[in-house]
Design a protein around this motif. Structure first.
Motif, short mmCIF file in Angstrom:
data_model
loop_
_atom_site.label_atom_id
_atom_site.label_comp_id
_atom_site.label_asym_id
_atom_site.label_seq_id
_atom_site.Cartn_x
_atom_site.Cartn_y
_atom_site.Cartn_z
N ALA A 71 0.67 -1.14 0.31
CA ALA A 71 -0.21 0.30 -0.16
C ALA A 71 0.87 1.32 0.06
CB ALA A 71 -0.91 0.01 0.97
N LEU A 72 1.89 1.31 0.49
CA LEU A 72 2.46 2.62 0.69
C LEU A 72 3.33 2.97 -0.49
CD1 LEU A 72 4.37 2.10 4.64
CD2 LEU A 72 2.96 3.54 3.78
N LEU A 73 4.43 1.33 -1.45
CA LEU A 73 5.36 1.16 -2.06
C LEU A 73 5.31 0.85 -3.11
CD1 LEU A 73 8.57 0.93 0.22
CD2 LEU A 73 7.28 3.48 -0.78
N ASP A 74 4.25 -0.14 -3.74
CA ASP A 74 3.60 -0.24 -4.94
C ASP A 74 3.35 0.46 -6.22
OD1 ASP A 74 3.29 -3.06 -3.82
OD2 ASP A 74 1.68 -3.25 -5.00
N SER A 111 -4.93 3.98 9.04
CA SER A 111 -5.03 5.69 9.41
C SER A 111 -3.32 6.17 9.82
CB SER A 111 -5.73 5.51 10.60
OG SER A 111 -6.83 6.01 9.99
N TRP A 112 -3.04 4.67 10.47
CA TRP A 112 -1.78 5.16 11.18
C TRP A 112 -0.72 5.06 9.84
CZ3 TRP A 112 0.65 5.12 15.68
CH2 TRP A 112 0.07 5.60 16.48
N LEU A 113 -0.88 4.24 8.55
CA LEU A 113 0.38 3.72 7.55
C LEU A 113 0.16 5.21 6.92
CD1 LEU A 113 -0.87 1.28 4.73
CD2 LEU A 113 1.38 1.63 6.83
N PHE A 114 -0.86 5.94 6.80
CA PHE A 114 -1.26 7.61 6.28
C PHE A 114 -0.37 8.63 7.27
CE2 PHE A 114 -4.16 6.02 3.89
CZ PHE A 114 -4.00 6.61 2.26
N LEU A 115 -0.28 8.10 8.80
CA LEU A 115 -0.42 9.95 9.44
C LEU A 115 2.35 9.10 9.59
CD1 LEU A 115 -2.25 9.52 12.31
CD2 LEU A 115 -2.35 10.86 10.28
N ILE A 116 1.80 7.97 9.31
CA ILE A 116 3.31 7.14 9.69
C ILE A 116 4.72 8.17 7.93
CG2 ILE A 116 5.14 5.85 8.98
CD1 ILE A 116 2.96 4.26 11.16
N PHE A 117 3.37 7.53 6.72
CA PHE A 117 4.00 8.54 5.82
C PHE A 117 3.93 9.97 6.02
CE2 PHE A 117 2.41 10.50 1.45
CZ PHE A 117 3.43 10.51 1.09
N GLN A 118 3.11 11.15 6.43
CA GLN A 118 3.13 12.19 6.68
C GLN A 118 4.98 12.74 7.54
OE1 GLN A 118 -0.24 14.29 7.53
NE2 GLN A 118 -1.84 12.46 7.13
N SER A 163 0.80 20.20 -0.54
CA SER A 163 1.19 19.05 -1.25
C SER A 163 0.47 18.15 -1.05
CB SER A 163 2.07 18.75 -0.23
OG SER A 163 3.54 20.21 -0.71
N VAL A 164 -0.27 17.22 0.17
CA VAL A 164 -1.72 16.23 0.34
C VAL A 164 -2.37 16.13 1.38
CG1 VAL A 164 0.18 15.46 1.41
CG2 VAL A 164 -1.56 13.76 -0.23
N ILE A 165 -3.03 16.14 1.12
CA ILE A 165 -4.34 16.03 1.69
C ILE A 165 -5.16 14.84 2.39
CG2 ILE A 165 -7.18 16.88 2.41
CD1 ILE A 165 -6.62 19.11 -0.01
N PHE A 166 -5.21 14.20 3.38
CA PHE A 166 -5.71 13.34 3.83
C PHE A 166 -7.10 13.25 4.37
CE2 PHE A 166 -5.66 9.86 7.44
CZ PHE A 166 -6.41 9.24 6.34
#
Length: 483
Positions: free
Chosen positions: A79-82, A113-120, A201-204
């Protein structure tokens, strides 16, 4: 490409070995500025290295282990890097780099949700001048003292980083700034004006299906950022979230429970004659395990797939709608249904394609049939074969009609069944035929489908609305064998 590094391959994913790796690296870097600088560069190049080496998560369901290392699952890494070049699918980072929007369909407790917040957090710590905007259904959902809020999670992860990585960020309500990179994370509640007036730059957008102003939020953030992520679980088909999932212009990431390393254990499905196919060959079921043989789930991306965890969770949830919503990623099943979804699934198992397609040549003034004319894509579908003269066999037939206005919105439908066989033999559907024009076609079909005594088929139609006009015209044409 951001995060092109392969350093994460050296980080063990086994929980015990991962903890040992983290402790050893932290001790080695504690008083070594050169090593610290090198690790910072590795983290900048490799997001998975940063996550699996430094990120700590909070999960209150893990009693005694609520605080612990965040170790990515394979589905989360995808989900992060493909990228299309690697797997043919696209991950969060691809959508960010290509300024594309994406909708995230998920089962509960997949860590989205954790994935998106870690990404941020990763962007804010290691990349310059990134503007991050978070939107959720309420101000408290964005930032409050509850561990369920978005900014609580970001701050929690940030506090558990070593000092030489986290620095001294500027923090306020719904605001974090990293002075070293000059990157900023902000938050807003989901009013109709959320995201208006600025740039990002990005909106979650978290819990998007629960946002009352979902349509306005989608419209008004379109010019704020080219990259937007709409995250949620389905609440039926009459939602902006569902419409997003049906749009070919919007990308999609799916996180289904069958990808979870624990929940997927013992996966199975039930085939014909209630034969259980064990998809997890290594799992050992209890000797008295009672497999669920009813064919559910009937919808979602993986219909029919179950596991012991899924069976137990279905019992806990207690309703088919709740299961469709929380687990199956089944938007139609997550809505209220008049007909039972399992019944519909069972009935469709007996369906077959029509044997014949075409139209009826008939007298439009008298409502009398001439012959059936074959044509691919014709309005009339048959599950019997007409003879060379375009006639059908004699039998006892019944005709049911659901008439519409002919405005193009809803089809007028005709179904004909063979009483003796208990089998549907014909259907007709047309959204553009008006009741006065439907009547002669209907009467002609009734005369076409006759019994051995020459009597036309027994007819019944829905009376309310356009049915009244249809009935008046049926009577005008002299047809009397009706309910």
């Amino acid at each position: 490409m951001l995060s092109s590094g392969r350093w994460h391959l050296k980080v063990p994913r086994d929980p015990r070995k991962n903890a040992q790796f983290r402790i050893k690296l932290l001790k080695a870097a504690e008083n070594d500025p050169i090593l610290q600088k090198g690790i910072m560069e590795v983290c900048r190049q490799d997001m998975l290295f940063f996550i699996n080496t430094f990120v700590i998560q909070f999960n209150p369901k893990k009693k005694g282990l609520a605080v612990g290392p965040f170790i990515t699952w394979a589905c989360q890494e995808s989900a992060l890097l493909d990228t299309p070049e690697t797997t043919g699918t696209k991950g969060i980072l691809w959508y960010y780099e290509h300024d594309k929007s994406c909708v995230v369909e998920k089962s509960r407790e997949m860590g989205a949700s954790w994935l998106f917040l870690i990404f941020q957090l990763w962007l804010g710590l290691f990349h310059d001048r990134v503007q991050l905007l978070n939107i959720s259904r309420s101000a408290d959902a964005v930032d409050c003292k509850s561990p369920d809020s978005l900014f609580w999670k970001i701050r929690f992860m940030h506090e558990h980083l070593p000092d030489w990585i986290k620095g001294k960020p500027v923090q306020q309500k719904m605001y974090i700034e990293w002075p070293k990179t000059k990157s900023v994370a902000t938050g807003e509640a989901s009013t109709g004006d959320a995201g208006v007036g600025g740039r990002a730059s990005v909106i979650f957008i978290d819990e998007y299906p629960k946002i009352k102003e979902a349509t306005e939020v989608r419209q008004r953030t379109a010019n704020t950022a080219d990259c937007r992520f709409f995250n949620g679980t389905h609440l039926g088909v009459d939602t902006e979230f569902y419409r997003l999932t049906q749009s070919p212009e919007i990308g999609k990431i799916v996180l289904h429970w069958t990808q979870h390393p624990e929940k997927r254990k013992g996966m199975y499905r039930v085939g014909r004659n209630n034969v259980v196919e064990r998809l997890d060959k290594l799992f050992e079921y209890p000797p008295d395990y009672r497999f669920v043989l009813d064919g559910t789930p009937t919808g979602g991306p993986f219909p029919g797939i179950r596991s012991p965890w899924y069976d137990s969770k279905c019992h806990d949830i207690g309703s088919s709608r709740g299961v469709a919503m929380e687990l199956d990623i089944d938007p139609k099943g997550s809505d209220s249904h008049f007909f039972n979804a399992l019944l519909i699934h069972d009935l469709t198992a007996h369906c077959t394609p029509p044997l014949w397609e075409g139209d009826l040549d008939y007298d439009r003034d008298l409502g009398r049939p001439h012959r059936l004319v074959p044509r691919m894509g014709g309005r009339i579908k048959l599950w019997i074969m007409p003879d060379a003269e375009g006639k059908v066999p004699f039998a006892r037939y019944v005709v049911g009609v659901d008439p519409a206005s002919g405005s193009g919105a809803t089809a007028s439908c005709i179904s004909i069944g063979n009483v003796d066989l208990g089998k549907k033999v014909m259907e007709y559907a047309d959204p553009n035929i008006e009741p006065p024009d439907l009547a002669p076609l209907l009467v002609a079909l009734c005369w076409l489908f006759r019994d051995p005594d020459g009597q036309g088929a027994y007819l019944a139609w829905e009376i309310p609305g356009p049915g009244q006009t249809l009935g008046d015209n049926v009577v005008r044409l002299g047809y009397r064998n009706f309910y």
